[in-house]
Write a protein that holds these residues in place. Structure first.
Motif, PDB file in Angstrom:
ATOM      1  N   VAL A 115       0.876  -1.162   0.000  1.00 13.60           N
ATOM      2  CA  VAL A 115       0.000   0.000   0.000  1.00 13.60           C
ATOM      3  C   VAL A 115       0.917   1.217   0.000  1.00 13.60           C
ATOM      4  CG1 VAL A 115      -1.970  -1.057   1.213  1.00 13.60           C
ATOM      5  CG2 VAL A 115      -0.150   0.032   2.534  1.00 13.60           C
ATOM      6  N   LYS A 116       0.366   2.384  -0.245  1.00 16.49           N
ATOM      7  CA  LYS A 116       1.177   3.593  -0.299  1.00 16.49           C
ATOM      8  C   LYS A 116       1.989   3.764   0.982  1.00 16.49           C
ATOM      9  CE  LYS A 116       0.864   8.533  -1.316  1.00 16.49           C
ATOM     10  NZ  LYS A 116      -0.048   9.660  -1.622  1.00 16.49           N
ATOM     11  N   GLY A 117       3.294   3.956   0.818  1.00 18.36           N
ATOM     12  CA  GLY A 117       4.163   4.160   1.969  1.00 18.36           C
ATOM     13  C   GLY A 117       4.735   2.886   2.565  1.00 18.36           C
ATOM     14  N   PHE A 118       4.370   1.724   2.003  1.00 13.15           N
ATOM     15  CA  PHE A 118       4.876   0.453   2.523  1.00 13.15           C
ATOM     16  C   PHE A 118       5.520  -0.332   1.385  1.00 13.15           C
ATOM     17  CE2 PHE A 118       2.426   1.622   6.105  1.00 13.15           C
ATOM     18  CZ  PHE A 118       2.824   0.829   7.173  1.00 13.15           C
ATOM     19  N   PRO A 119       6.773  -0.010   1.049  1.00 17.65           N
ATOM     20  CA  PRO A 119       7.453  -0.702  -0.046  1.00 17.65           C
ATOM     21  C   PRO A 119       8.026  -2.057   0.386  1.00 17.65           C
ATOM     22  CG  PRO A 119       8.908   0.929   0.901  1.00 17.65           C
ATOM     23  CD  PRO A 119       7.598   1.063   1.637  1.00 17.65           C
ATOM     24  N   TYR A 120       8.282  -2.886  -0.601  1.00 17.95           N
ATOM     25  CA  TYR A 120       9.042  -4.119  -0.380  1.00 17.95           C
ATOM     26  C   TYR A 120       9.768  -4.443  -1.671  1.00 17.95           C
ATOM     27  CZ  TYR A 120       5.123  -6.646  -2.675  1.00 17.95           C
ATOM     28  OH  TYR A 120       4.163  -7.093  -3.550  1.00 17.95           O
ATOM     29  N   SER A 121      10.679  -5.384  -1.631  1.00 18.65           N
ATOM     30  CA  SER A 121      11.502  -5.658  -2.802  1.00 18.65           C
ATOM     31  C   SER A 121      11.158  -7.005  -3.427  1.00 18.65           C
ATOM     32  CB  SER A 121      12.988  -5.638  -2.430  1.00 18.65           C
ATOM     33  OG  SER A 121      13.322  -6.785  -1.667  1.00 18.65           O
ATOM     34  N   LEU A 122      11.458  -7.108  -4.712  1.00 16.51           N
ATOM     35  CA  LEU A 122      11.281  -8.382  -5.409  1.00 16.51           C
ATOM     36  C   LEU A 122      12.107  -9.475  -4.753  1.00 16.51           C
ATOM     37  CD1 LEU A 122      11.447  -7.274  -9.172  1.00 16.51           C
ATOM     38  CD2 LEU A 122       9.416  -8.069  -7.936  1.00 16.51           C
ATOM     39  N   SER A 123      13.302  -9.127  -4.313  1.00 21.53           N
ATOM     40  CA  SER A 123      14.185 -10.111  -3.695  1.00 21.53           C
ATOM     41  C   SER A 123      13.568 -10.696  -2.434  1.00 21.53           C
ATOM     42  CB  SER A 123      15.537  -9.467  -3.372  1.00 21.53           C
ATOM     43  OG  SER A 123      16.406 -10.392  -2.769  1.00 21.53           O
ATOM     44  N   ASP A 124      12.971  -9.829  -1.600  1.00 19.78           N
ATOM     45  CA  ASP A 124      12.358 -10.300  -0.355  1.00 19.78           C
ATOM     46  C   ASP A 124      11.174 -11.208  -0.627  1.00 19.78           C
ATOM     47  OD1 ASP A 124      14.138  -8.967   1.266  1.00 19.78           O
ATOM     48  OD2 ASP A 124      12.886  -7.170   1.446  1.00 19.78           O
ATOM     49  N   LEU A 125      10.432 -10.923  -1.682  1.00 20.71           N
ATOM     50  CA  LEU A 125       9.228 -11.698  -1.964  1.00 20.71           C
ATOM     51  C   LEU A 125       9.525 -12.986  -2.712  1.00 20.71           C
ATOM     52  CD1 LEU A 125       6.027 -11.613  -1.879  1.00 20.71           C
ATOM     53  CD2 LEU A 125       6.209 -10.899  -4.272  1.00 20.71           C
ATOM     54  N   LEU A 126      10.337 -12.893  -3.767  1.00 20.77           N
ATOM     55  CA  LEU A 126      10.534 -14.031  -4.671  1.00 20.77           C
ATOM     56  C   LEU A 126      11.626 -14.983  -4.214  1.00 20.77           C
ATOM     57  CD1 LEU A 126      10.287 -12.129  -8.093  1.00 20.77           C
ATOM     58  CD2 LEU A 126       8.458 -13.276  -6.836  1.00 20.77           C
ATOM     59  N   GLY A 127      12.634 -14.447  -3.513  1.00 23.40           N
ATOM     60  CA  GLY A 127      13.705 -15.303  -3.019  1.00 23.40           C
ATOM     61  C   GLY A 127      14.504 -15.986  -4.107  1.00 23.40           C
ATOM     62  N   ASN A 128      14.559 -15.374  -5.305  1.00 24.65           N
ATOM     63  CA  ASN A 128      15.269 -15.989  -6.419  1.00 24.65           C
ATOM     64  C   ASN A 128      15.845 -14.880  -7.290  1.00 24.65           C
ATOM     65  OD1 ASN A 128      15.135 -16.948  -9.465  1.00 24.65           O
ATOM     66  ND2 ASN A 128      15.370 -18.796  -8.235  1.00 24.65           N
ATOM     67  N   SER A 129      17.163 -14.815  -7.404  1.00 23.77           N
ATOM     68  CA  SER A 129      17.823 -13.704  -8.103  1.00 23.77           C
ATOM     69  C   SER A 129      17.478 -13.674  -9.589  1.00 23.77           C
ATOM     70  CB  SER A 129      19.340 -13.793  -7.916  1.00 23.77           C
ATOM     71  OG  SER A 129      19.837 -15.039  -8.399  1.00 23.77           O
ATOM     72  N   GLU A 130      17.309 -14.834 -10.199  1.00 27.86           N
ATOM     73  CA  GLU A 130      16.964 -14.883 -11.628  1.00 27.86           C
ATOM     74  C   GLU A 130      15.600 -14.245 -11.877  1.00 27.86           C
ATOM     75  OE1 GLU A 130      15.933 -18.200 -15.072  1.00 27.86           O
ATOM     76  OE2 GLU A 130      16.995 -18.815 -13.241  1.00 27.86           O
ATOM     77  N   LEU A 131      14.615 -14.570 -11.030  1.00 26.78           N
ATOM     78  CA  LEU A 131      13.284 -13.987 -11.191  1.00 26.78           C
ATOM     79  C   LEU A 131      13.278 -12.497 -10.871  1.00 26.78           C
ATOM     80  CD1 LEU A 131      10.979 -16.784  -9.703  1.00 26.78           C
ATOM     81  CD2 LEU A 131      11.232 -16.115 -12.101  1.00 26.78           C
ATOM     82  N   VAL A 132      14.114 -12.092  -9.932  1.00 27.96           N
ATOM     83  CA  VAL A 132      14.218 -10.670  -9.611  1.00 27.96           C
ATOM     84  C   VAL A 132      14.644  -9.891 -10.856  1.00 27.96           C
ATOM     85  CG1 VAL A 132      15.529  -8.942  -8.319  1.00 27.96           C
ATOM     86  CG2 VAL A 132      14.660 -10.979  -7.152  1.00 27.96           C
ATOM     87  N   GLU A 133      15.669 -10.379 -11.550  1.00 27.12           N
ATOM     88  CA  GLU A 133      16.142  -9.698 -12.761  1.00 27.12           C
ATOM     89  C   GLU A 133      15.105  -9.777 -13.883  1.00 27.12           C
ATOM     90  OE1 GLU A 133      18.736  -7.692 -12.982  1.00 27.12           O
ATOM     91  OE2 GLU A 133      18.859  -8.114 -10.826  1.00 27.12           O
TER      92      GLU A 133
END
Length: 287
Positions: A115-133
Motif C-alpha cells: 500500500v502507499k508508503g509500505f514498499p518491499y523488494s522483489l528479492s524479499d518476496l521471490l527469493g530468487n535472483s533470476e526472477l528478480v532480474e
C-alpha cells in the motif's frame, strides 16, 4: 463533529479487526480451521456455512453444485460451465482469479509496494535472483480474494509452468488494515512462487500468498499439498503446459495472488486499485 465521530468509529473498527485477526495464535488458528472446515458431519457443515454466509455475503448461485460435504468443500467449489468467460485475445493477459485489485503498476527497479508508503523488494518476496532480474522494471498487480469469492485460480494465458518455489512463513491477515500496519507483510507470509513462460516467450510469475486461516495451496501439476506442515523440497521442478483459463489450483479459503510481468506489459483499462475483477477478464496487455 459527525465526520470526527465517523473517523473514530472507523479507527475503532480497524483496531478491533487487526486485534482479532492478528493478535491471536495465527498458526494454531490456521491449523484448527483447516481441520474443522473438513468435518463432514451435516449439522457442523450446515451451521458453519450458514454463519459464513451471514458474515460474508457468500453467493452460491454460480456454483456448479449446491450440496457440499463440508465447509471446505464449499470453499473450493467449482462454478457452472460458462460462468467465467475468458477473453480470447492473444494480446491480453487475463486475471487468474476473482479478486479486488490492490496495489498495481510499474516495478521501480526491484521495488514495489503493498500500500502507499509500505514498499518491499522483489528479492524479499521471490527469493530468487533470476526472477528478480526477470521482473526488474516490470509490472505487477495485487489480487485480493475475499472469503466469499470463488477460490480457484487459472492460467492467465497459454503458458508452461517451469517450477514452483515454496517459501515457508507466517500467516498474517492480508486485509487492507494489516497491509497498512505490517511492513513487508507479503514477504513474511507463507507463499508459492509459480514461474511460467507464455506461449510467446514472455515470463510471467504468479505468487499465491497464504494468510491466517488460509495456509494451504493445491496445484494440479504437483502431487503435494503446500501447507504449514510441508517441509520440502522448496524448489519443485515442473514442465506442464496450460491453456488460457485452464485451472491451476486453489486456495483452501481465500487470500492474495501477486502477478508479475516483465517490462513492456501494461495494465488494461479499468484495472485500478479498489476495483473488482473476475477470472478471465483483461488484466494486462502484452508488448
Amino acid at each position: 463533529m459527525t465526520m470526527r465521530i465517523r473517523m473514530l468509529r472507523l479507527f475503532a473498527r480497524e483496531n478491533l479487526n487487526f486485534l482479532l485477526t492478528n493478535r491471536i495464535p495465527r498458526r494454531f488458528a490456521t491449523l484448527f480451521i483447516g481441520w474443522f472446515s473438513k468435518i463432514e458431519q451435516p449439522l457442523v457443515r450446515d451451521v458453519s456455512i450458514a454463519v459464513w454466509r451471514l458474515f460474508s455475503g457468500l453467493d452460491l448461485s454460480e456454483a456448479k453444485h449446491t450440496r457440499f460435504r463440508s465447509m471446505h468443500d464449499c470453499f473450493i467449489r467449482e462454478l457452472k460451465d460458462g460462468a467465467r468467460p475468458v477473453d480470447p485475445n492473444p494480446g491480453i493477459l487475463t486475471s487468474p482469479c476473482d479478486a479486488i485489485v490492490g496495489a498495481c503498476g510499474p516495478v521501480a527497479g526491484t521495488e514495489l509496494y503493498q500500500v502507499k508508503g509500505f514498499p518491499y523488494s522483489l528479492s524479499d518476496l521471490l527469493g530468487n535472483s533470476e526472477l528478480v532480474e526477470t521482473h526488474r522494471n516490470g509490472h505487477f498487480v495485487t489480487l485480493r480474494l475475499t472469503s466469499a469469492m470463488y477460490h480457484r485460480f487459472h492460467a492467465p494465458h497459454d503458458c508452461r509452468v517451469e517450477r514452483v518455489i515454496y517459501i515457508s512463513g507466517d500467516t498474517w491477515n492480508v486485509n487492507p488494515v494489516a497491509l497498512k500496519r505490517i511492513e513487508k507483510l507479503f514477504c513474511k507470509n507463507e507463499r508459492a512462487v509459480i514461474a511460467t513462460t507464455l506461449a510467446g516467450g514472455h515470463p510471467v510469475t504468479l505468487v499465491p500468498v497464504a494468510a491466517i486461516l488460509v495456509a494451504s495451496i493445491r496445484l494440479h501439476f504437483l502431487d503435494v499439498l503446500l501447507h504449514l506442515r510441508y517441509r520440502g523440497p522448496n524448489v519443485l521442478a515442473c514442465d506442464t503446459s496450460l491453456q488460457k483459463g485452464e485451472e491451476m489450483g486453489w486456495f483452501e479459503h481465500g487470500s492474495t495472488i501477486i502477478l508479475f510481468a516483465p517490462e513492456g506489459f501494461s495494465m488494461c483499462e479499468g484495472v485500478s486499485e479498489g476495483e473488482t475483477i473476475r477470472m478471465g477478464q483483461p488484466l494486462m496487455r502484452l508488448p
